[in-house]
Design a protein around this motif. Structure first.
Motif, PDB file in Angstrom:
ATOM      1  N   ARG A   1       0.495  -1.310  -0.045  1.00 36.55           N
ATOM      2  CA  ARG A   1       0.127   0.107   0.059  1.00 36.55           C
ATOM      3  C   ARG A   1       0.963   1.331   0.007  1.00 36.55           C
ATOM      4  O   ARG A   1       0.281   2.430  -0.131  1.00 36.55           O
ATOM      5  CB  ARG A   1      -0.946  -0.006   1.153  1.00 36.55           C
ATOM      6  CG  ARG A   1      -2.057  -1.065   1.180  1.00 36.55           C
ATOM      7  CD  ARG A   1      -3.324  -0.472   1.493  1.00 36.55           C
ATOM      8  NE  ARG A   1      -3.626   0.719   0.743  1.00 36.55           N
ATOM      9  CZ  ARG A   1      -4.073   2.038   1.304  1.00 36.55           C
ATOM     10  NH1 ARG A   1      -4.022   2.197   2.745  1.00 36.55           N
ATOM     11  NH2 ARG A   1      -4.479   2.727   0.631  1.00 36.55           N
ATOM     12  N   GLY A   2       2.334   1.132   0.148  1.00 37.51           N
ATOM     13  CA  GLY A   2       3.196   2.345  -0.002  1.00 37.51           C
ATOM     14  C   GLY A   2       3.056   2.994   1.338  1.00 37.51           C
ATOM     15  O   GLY A   2       3.481   4.208   1.348  1.00 37.51           O
ATOM     16  N   LEU A   3       2.919   2.137   2.341  1.00 37.24           N
ATOM     17  CA  LEU A   3       2.652   2.834   3.882  1.00 37.24           C
ATOM     18  C   LEU A   3       4.092   2.448   4.518  1.00 37.24           C
ATOM     19  O   LEU A   3       4.639   1.657   4.266  1.00 37.24           O
ATOM     20  CB  LEU A   3       1.421   2.311   4.488  1.00 37.24           C
ATOM     21  CG  LEU A   3       0.287   2.794   3.784  1.00 37.24           C
ATOM     22  CD1 LEU A   3      -0.942   2.148   4.510  1.00 37.24           C
ATOM     23  CD2 LEU A   3      -0.025   4.243   3.689  1.00 37.24           C
ATOM     24  N   ASP A   4       4.252   3.110   5.765  1.00 36.60           N
ATOM     25  CA  ASP A   4       5.045   2.660   6.809  1.00 36.60           C
ATOM     26  C   ASP A   4       4.968   1.264   7.122  1.00 36.60           C
ATOM     27  O   ASP A   4       3.757   1.002   7.535  1.00 36.60           O
ATOM     28  CB  ASP A   4       5.118   3.753   8.017  1.00 36.60           C
ATOM     29  CG  ASP A   4       6.200   3.279   8.778  1.00 36.60           C
ATOM     30  OD1 ASP A   4       7.418   3.932   8.574  1.00 36.60           O
ATOM     31  OD2 ASP A   4       6.034   2.822   9.629  1.00 36.60           O
ATOM     32  N   PRO A   5       5.947   0.461   7.406  1.00 33.30           N
ATOM     33  CA  PRO A   5       5.735  -0.849   8.096  1.00 33.30           C
ATOM     34  C   PRO A   5       4.939  -1.057   9.335  1.00 33.30           C
ATOM     35  O   PRO A   5       4.380  -1.975   9.390  1.00 33.30           O
ATOM     36  CB  PRO A   5       6.890  -1.465   8.151  1.00 33.30           C
ATOM     37  CG  PRO A   5       7.922  -0.653   7.517  1.00 33.30           C
ATOM     38  CD  PRO A   5       7.473   0.711   7.242  1.00 33.30           C
ATOM     39  N   ASP A   6       5.101   0.157   9.886  1.00 31.87           N
ATOM     40  CA  ASP A   6       4.185  -0.114  11.165  1.00 31.87           C
ATOM     41  C   ASP A   6       2.956   0.521  11.300  1.00 31.87           C
ATOM     42  O   ASP A   6       2.269   1.318  12.288  1.00 31.87           O
ATOM     43  CB  ASP A   6       5.062   0.338  12.330  1.00 31.87           C
ATOM     44  CG  ASP A   6       6.358  -0.509  12.609  1.00 31.87           C
ATOM     45  OD1 ASP A   6       5.950  -1.713  12.634  1.00 31.87           O
ATOM     46  OD2 ASP A   6       7.356  -0.035  12.799  1.00 31.87           O
ATOM     47  N   ALA A   7       2.490   1.075  10.113  1.00 27.22           N
ATOM     48  CA  ALA A   7       1.025   1.873   9.810  1.00 27.22           C
ATOM     49  C   ALA A   7       0.033   1.164  10.407  1.00 27.22           C
ATOM     50  O   ALA A   7       0.009   0.083  10.904  1.00 27.22           O
ATOM     51  CB  ALA A   7       0.694   1.913   8.261  1.00 27.22           C
ATOM     52  N   ASN A   8      -0.983   2.181  10.936  1.00 27.30           N
ATOM     53  CA  ASN A   8      -2.335   1.655  11.541  1.00 27.30           C
ATOM     54  C   ASN A   8      -2.772   0.641  10.971  1.00 27.30           C
ATOM     55  O   ASN A   8      -3.216   0.699   9.516  1.00 27.30           O
ATOM     56  CB  ASN A   8      -3.136   2.827  11.607  1.00 27.30           C
ATOM     57  CG  ASN A   8      -4.368   2.572  12.541  1.00 27.30           C
ATOM     58  OD1 ASN A   8      -4.788   1.311  12.646  1.00 27.30           O
ATOM     59  ND2 ASN A   8      -5.046   3.553  12.991  1.00 27.30           N
ATOM     60  N   PRO A   9      -2.981  -0.354  11.395  1.00 26.46           N
ATOM     61  CA  PRO A   9      -3.729  -1.713  10.836  1.00 26.46           C
ATOM     62  C   PRO A   9      -5.037  -1.446   9.961  1.00 26.46           C
ATOM     63  O   PRO A   9      -5.402  -1.902   8.841  1.00 26.46           O
ATOM     64  CB  PRO A   9      -3.730  -2.702  11.746  1.00 26.46           C
ATOM     65  CG  PRO A   9      -2.943  -2.558  12.740  1.00 26.46           C
ATOM     66  CD  PRO A   9      -2.769  -1.120  12.823  1.00 26.46           C
TER      67      PRO A   9
END
Length: 197
Positions: A116-124
């Motif tokens: 999704r192109g998000l940070d690995p620890d993004a809000n699930p």
């Protein structure tokens, strides 16, 4: 490891299949790893009697999967940017489908975030809440998954029953449509924070 749902699961009318899908687990084999999420929100679309359904105009090369045997993926592109995943239901030759709107991510969250192109620890909650996000997080496109058999693990995309005890369902009208917009054909797991807004 739970077995894939059998084809008979998808033989019922779309609203029945939709209700039964809540709580089941969608699994995608991606580069040898499992990406999985619990189905928490869906919408039912009937065949030739539903003005909001892609099948309302009759069978075309684009929507043919929905007229075929039950238990196959129908993937379409919308707004020029998002893919949406549906499952065919009803007996072969009778159109019907269920749109997957949201998953509660269970396995492979870091890979989903990356896709999704998000940070690995993004809000699930940012991973699979909404039909477009869901497809992006699992790497599902029309080219790769339209027509895939979701009752077979060999397809790389299937649905499992892990025995989850489904609670109450919220039932409401479908989202983002203009025709037959008042029909209560959207089903969601009550109180689940991953249901789309």
């Amino acid at each position: 490891m739970s077995p894939a749902l059998p084809r008979s699961f998808f033989l019922d009318p779309p609203d029945v299949v939709a209700r039964k899908l809540i709580g089941k687990v969608l699994v995608r084999r991606y580069e040898g790893r499992r990406l999985a999420g619990r189905i928490v929100e869906v919408e039912a679309y009937f065949g030739l009697d539903d003005p909001a359904a892609h099948t309302f105009i009759g069978k075309t090369p684009r929507n043919a999967v929905l007229f075929g045997p039950p238990g196959f993926a129908y993937v379409y592109f919308i707004y020029g940017m998002h893919y949406c995943l549906n499952f065919s239901c009803e007996p072969d030759g009778q159109a019907g489908g269920v749109l997957l709107r949201a998953l509660e991510p269970l396995e492979g969250l870091k890979r989903m975030a990356e896709l999704r192109g998000l940070d690995p620890d993004a809000n699930p909650r940012l991973l699979t809440s909404g039909p477009g996000r869901l497809c992006e997080a699992l790497g599902i496109t029309r080219a790769t998954h339209n027509g895939v058999d979701v009752t077979s693990r060999r397809s790389g995309l299937w649905v499992e029953d892990d025995g989850f005890a489904c609670g109450d369902l919220d039932v409401s009208p479908r989202v983002g449509i203009r025709k037959a917009a008042d029909r209560p054909l959207r089903f969601a797991l009550a109180g689940n924070r991953f249901v789309s807004r």
